[in-house]
Design a protein around this motif. Structure first.
Motif, PDB file in Angstrom:
ATOM      1  N   ILE A  64       8.274   8.569  10.478  1.00 44.27           N
ATOM      2  CA  ILE A  64       8.822   7.288  10.061  1.00 44.27           C
ATOM      3  C   ILE A  64       7.697   6.266  10.028  1.00 44.27           C
ATOM      4  O   ILE A  64       7.003   6.064  11.027  1.00 44.27           O
ATOM      5  CB  ILE A  64       9.926   6.787  11.011  1.00 44.27           C
ATOM      6  CG1 ILE A  64      11.027   7.825  11.170  1.00 44.27           C
ATOM      7  CG2 ILE A  64      10.502   5.461  10.526  1.00 44.27           C
ATOM      8  CD1 ILE A  64      10.975   8.601  12.453  1.00 44.27           C
ATOM      9  N   SER A  65       7.503   5.634   8.882  1.00 42.35           N
ATOM     10  CA  SER A  65       6.465   4.624   8.754  1.00 42.35           C
ATOM     11  C   SER A  65       7.029   3.351   8.147  1.00 42.35           C
ATOM     12  O   SER A  65       7.826   3.401   7.209  1.00 42.35           O
ATOM     13  CB  SER A  65       5.310   5.132   7.882  1.00 42.35           C
ATOM     14  OG  SER A  65       4.394   4.084   7.596  1.00 42.35           O
ATOM     15  N   THR A  66       6.619   2.213   8.689  1.00 44.75           N
ATOM     16  CA  THR A  66       6.944   0.918   8.093  1.00 44.75           C
ATOM     17  C   THR A  66       5.682   0.285   7.512  1.00 44.75           C
ATOM     18  O   THR A  66       5.605  -0.931   7.367  1.00 44.75           O
ATOM     19  CB  THR A  66       7.566  -0.025   9.136  1.00 44.75           C
ATOM     20  OG1 THR A  66       6.633  -0.230  10.201  1.00 44.75           O
ATOM     21  CG2 THR A  66       8.854   0.553   9.694  1.00 44.75           C
ATOM     22  N   ALA A  67       4.668   1.126   7.207  1.00 42.46           N
ATOM     23  CA  ALA A  67       3.379   0.654   6.675  1.00 42.46           C
ATOM     24  C   ALA A  67       2.723  -0.334   7.624  1.00 42.46           C
ATOM     25  O   ALA A  67       1.998  -1.225   7.200  1.00 42.46           O
ATOM     26  CB  ALA A  67       3.544   0.048   5.288  1.00 42.46           C
ATOM     27  N   GLY A  68       2.989  -0.154   8.917  1.00 43.17           N
ATOM     28  CA  GLY A  68       2.380  -1.022   9.913  1.00 43.17           C
ATOM     29  C   GLY A  68       3.102  -2.335  10.114  1.00 43.17           C
ATOM     30  O   GLY A  68       2.709  -3.148  10.951  1.00 43.17           O
ATOM     31  N   ALA A  69       4.183  -2.575   9.376  1.00 39.52           N
ATOM     32  CA  ALA A  69       4.854  -3.873   9.449  1.00 39.52           C
ATOM     33  C   ALA A  69       5.574  -4.083  10.770  1.00 39.52           C
ATOM     34  O   ALA A  69       5.554  -5.185  11.324  1.00 39.52           O
ATOM     35  CB  ALA A  69       5.846  -4.013   8.293  1.00 39.52           C
ATOM     36  N   ASN A  80      -8.230   4.054   7.992  1.00 34.83           N
ATOM     37  CA  ASN A  80      -7.990   4.652   6.676  1.00 34.83           C
ATOM     38  C   ASN A  80      -6.793   5.593   6.717  1.00 34.83           C
ATOM     39  O   ASN A  80      -6.455   6.226   5.724  1.00 34.83           O
ATOM     40  CB  ASN A  80      -9.237   5.336   6.109  1.00 34.83           C
ATOM     41  CG  ASN A  80      -9.788   6.435   6.996  1.00 34.83           C
ATOM     42  OD1 ASN A  80      -9.048   7.068   7.748  1.00 34.83           O
ATOM     43  ND2 ASN A  80     -11.092   6.678   6.901  1.00 34.83           N
ATOM     44  N   PHE A  81      -6.150   5.693   7.881  1.00 35.79           N
ATOM     45  CA  PHE A  81      -4.838   6.326   7.979  1.00 35.79           C
ATOM     46  C   PHE A  81      -4.078   5.655   9.103  1.00 35.79           C
ATOM     47  O   PHE A  81      -4.668   5.082  10.014  1.00 35.79           O
ATOM     48  CB  PHE A  81      -4.944   7.839   8.204  1.00 35.79           C
ATOM     49  CG  PHE A  81      -5.273   8.244   9.618  1.00 35.79           C
ATOM     50  CD1 PHE A  81      -4.276   8.638  10.508  1.00 35.79           C
ATOM     51  CD2 PHE A  81      -6.593   8.248  10.071  1.00 35.79           C
ATOM     52  CE1 PHE A  81      -4.580   9.024  11.801  1.00 35.79           C
ATOM     53  CE2 PHE A  81      -6.903   8.630  11.363  1.00 35.79           C
ATOM     54  CZ  PHE A  81      -5.888   9.014  12.234  1.00 35.79           C
ATOM     55  N   ILE A  82      -2.760   5.696   9.023  1.00 39.17           N
ATOM     56  CA  ILE A  82      -1.924   5.138  10.083  1.00 39.17           C
ATOM     57  C   ILE A  82      -1.084   6.255  10.679  1.00 39.17           C
ATOM     58  O   ILE A  82      -0.872   7.298  10.061  1.00 39.17           O
ATOM     59  CB  ILE A  82      -1.019   4.002   9.579  1.00 39.17           C
ATOM     60  CG1 ILE A  82      -0.091   4.486   8.452  1.00 39.17           C
ATOM     61  CG2 ILE A  82      -1.864   2.818   9.109  1.00 39.17           C
ATOM     62  CD1 ILE A  82       0.901   3.437   7.996  1.00 39.17           C
ATOM     63  N   LEU A  83      -0.620   6.034  11.896  1.00 42.82           N
ATOM     64  CA  LEU A  83       0.145   7.053  12.617  1.00 42.82           C
ATOM     65  C   LEU A  83       1.615   6.652  12.632  1.00 42.82           C
ATOM     66  O   LEU A  83       1.986   5.645  13.231  1.00 42.82           O
ATOM     67  CB  LEU A  83      -0.386   7.191  14.049  1.00 42.82           C
ATOM     68  CG  LEU A  83      -1.805   7.745  14.154  1.00 42.82           C
ATOM     69  CD1 LEU A  83      -2.369   7.530  15.542  1.00 42.82           C
ATOM     70  CD2 LEU A  83      -1.823   9.213  13.791  1.00 42.82           C
ATOM     71  N   PRO A  84       2.472   7.433  11.979  1.00 41.62           N
ATOM     72  CA  PRO A  84       3.896   7.106  11.975  1.00 41.62           C
ATOM     73  C   PRO A  84       4.552   7.482  13.294  1.00 41.62           C
ATOM     74  O   PRO A  84       3.987   8.214  14.111  1.00 41.62           O
ATOM     75  CB  PRO A  84       4.435   7.981  10.837  1.00 41.62           C
ATOM     76  CG  PRO A  84       3.530   9.171  10.836  1.00 41.62           C
ATOM     77  CD  PRO A  84       2.170   8.644  11.210  1.00 41.62           C
ATOM     78  N   ALA A  85       5.748   6.962  13.497  1.00 37.62           N
ATOM     79  CA  ALA A  85       6.572   7.439  14.603  1.00 37.62           C
ATOM     80  C   ALA A  85       7.087   8.828  14.234  1.00 37.62           C
ATOM     81  O   ALA A  85       7.443   9.080  13.080  1.00 37.62           O
ATOM     82  CB  ALA A  85       7.742   6.488  14.842  1.00 37.62           C
ATOM     83  N   ILE A  86       7.117   9.732  15.206  1.00 36.42           N
ATOM     84  CA  ILE A  86       7.456  11.132  14.929  1.00 36.42           C
ATOM     85  C   ILE A  86       8.678  11.559  15.739  1.00 36.42           C
ATOM     86  O   ILE A  86       8.744  11.332  16.954  1.00 36.42           O
ATOM     87  CB  ILE A  86       6.280  12.066  15.271  1.00 36.42           C
ATOM     88  CG1 ILE A  86       5.037  11.698  14.472  1.00 36.42           C
ATOM     89  CG2 ILE A  86       6.665  13.524  15.028  1.00 36.42           C
ATOM     90  CD1 ILE A  86       5.153  11.957  12.994  1.00 36.42           C
ATOM     91  N   VAL A  87       9.626  12.171  15.058  1.00 36.73           N
ATOM     92  CA  VAL A  87      10.714  12.889  15.717  1.00 36.73           C
ATOM     93  C   VAL A  87      10.364  14.366  15.618  1.00 36.73           C
ATOM     94  O   VAL A  87      10.219  14.897  14.517  1.00 36.73           O
ATOM     95  CB  VAL A  87      12.065  12.621  15.036  1.00 36.73           C
ATOM     96  CG1 VAL A  87      13.161  13.458  15.694  1.00 36.73           C
ATOM     97  CG2 VAL A  87      12.416  11.144  15.093  1.00 36.73           C
ATOM     98  N   THR A 104       0.836  -1.201   0.000  1.00 38.73           N
ATOM     99  CA  THR A 104       0.000   0.000   0.000  1.00 38.73           C
ATOM    100  C   THR A 104       0.868   1.246   0.000  1.00 38.73           C
ATOM    101  O   THR A 104       1.745   1.405   0.852  1.00 38.73           O
ATOM    102  CB  THR A 104      -0.919   0.028   1.240  1.00 38.73           C
ATOM    103  OG1 THR A 104      -1.763  -1.123   1.217  1.00 38.73           O
ATOM    104  CG2 THR A 104      -1.780   1.282   1.242  1.00 38.73           C
ATOM    105  N   ASN A 105       0.645   2.134  -0.949  1.00 34.27           N
ATOM    106  CA  ASN A 105       1.346   3.420  -0.983  1.00 34.27           C
ATOM    107  C   ASN A 105       0.532   4.446  -0.199  1.00 34.27           C
ATOM    108  O   ASN A 105      -0.478   4.953  -0.691  1.00 34.27           O
ATOM    109  CB  ASN A 105       1.543   3.889  -2.428  1.00 34.27           C
ATOM    110  CG  ASN A 105       2.533   3.027  -3.174  1.00 34.27           C
ATOM    111  OD1 ASN A 105       3.538   2.603  -2.613  1.00 34.27           O
ATOM    112  ND2 ASN A 105       2.259   2.755  -4.439  1.00 34.27           N
TER     113      ASN A 105
END
Length: 249
Positions: free
Chosen positions: A157-162, A141-148, A31-32
């Motif tokens: 930073i996102s790993t697409a939930g992996a 319908n959206f994911i929350l990345p790690a944030i610096v 998923t992009n």
């Protein structure tokens, strides 16, 4: 969410598989995701759940000046109670109902009740809202990345939930490599934006102006690491002179 987290356990998503077969995360890595930064100041954002994970989401929203409403019959984390008592959030001590989504920009559910999670997701989808059900990718319908986050600088930073664990490791590394000097340079460049917009008539001119500073010599990041902000200001002033339109004869 690690792909193995629910495998072989009771299904917690809307597919109701009985025992989780991981079908809900198929295709996640392909998923992009469209990456965007949202302005939440003054916007109503809903968190369903009053536990530790709910608190984590509340604190992230408050950091962005959102108007946070928590829906939970009970708060298992006392910090929720404290934030409500001081007026930082609104806490409705009851179960979720669909009208809680009225005038709401984002909904996040952090409960261990599958029926509640599905109800929040379905209601939000009917309204074409942004919705995230924590740790259930198929109910997002959206994911929350790690944030610096350092000053005005935010790196996602996102790993697409992996793998949230991998995202956290990358976050630590980025925080070490891109800290205060980069945030301070962002602030100094922002101060020059008004001059650039008023003086440089084209996008290309403005792009070249800022790139000449960021990639210039001496390196502004190294100057800021050495606490030499005056030298960076001089670098910006030199770039302004070099990009100033010539005065007509």
């Amino acid at each position: 969410m690690p792909a193995q987290q629910f495998a072989g356990k009771e299904c917690v998503c809307q597919f109701r598989r009985g025992i989780c077969d991981q079908s809900c995360v198929e295709g996640m890595l392909e998923t992009n995701f469209y990456i965007a930064c949202l302005r939440l100041t003054g916007r109503r954002c809903l968190v369903v759940g009053g536990g530790d994970i709910g608190l984590e989401k509340v604190e992230g929203l408050l950091a962005c000046d959102a108007e946070v409403v928590v829906i939970a019959p009970r708060a298992t984390n006392s910090e929720i109670e404290r934030l409500a008592a001081e007026g930082s959030i609104v806490w409705e001590r009851r179960a979720f109902i669909e009208s809680d989504l009225d005038r709401t920009f984002i909904a996040i559910a952090a409960t261990d009740d599958t029926d509640v999670n599905i109800a929040v997701f379905d209601a939000a989808e009917r309204r074409a809202m942004l919705v995230n059900i924590v740790d259930v990718p198929s109910l997002c319908n959206f994911i929350l990345p790690a944030i610096v986050r350092t000053g005005p600088l935010a790196i996602a930073i996102s790993t697409a939930g992996a793998s949230p664990a991998l995202a956290k490791r990358i976050k630590r590394q980025i925080a070490a490599d891109y800290g205060e000097p980069y945030a301070r340079l962002a602030g100094l460049l922002n101060e020059a934006r008004g001059w650039a917009k008023a003086t440089l008539t084209t996008y290309q001119d403005r792009k070249e102006f800022f790139e000449s500073i960021v990639n210039g010599s001496p390196d502004p990041i190294e100057l800021l690491r050495n606490q030499d902000e005056d030298a960076v200001r001089a670098l910006i002033q030199s770039a302004q002179r070099n990009h100033q339109a010539p005065t007509p004869a």
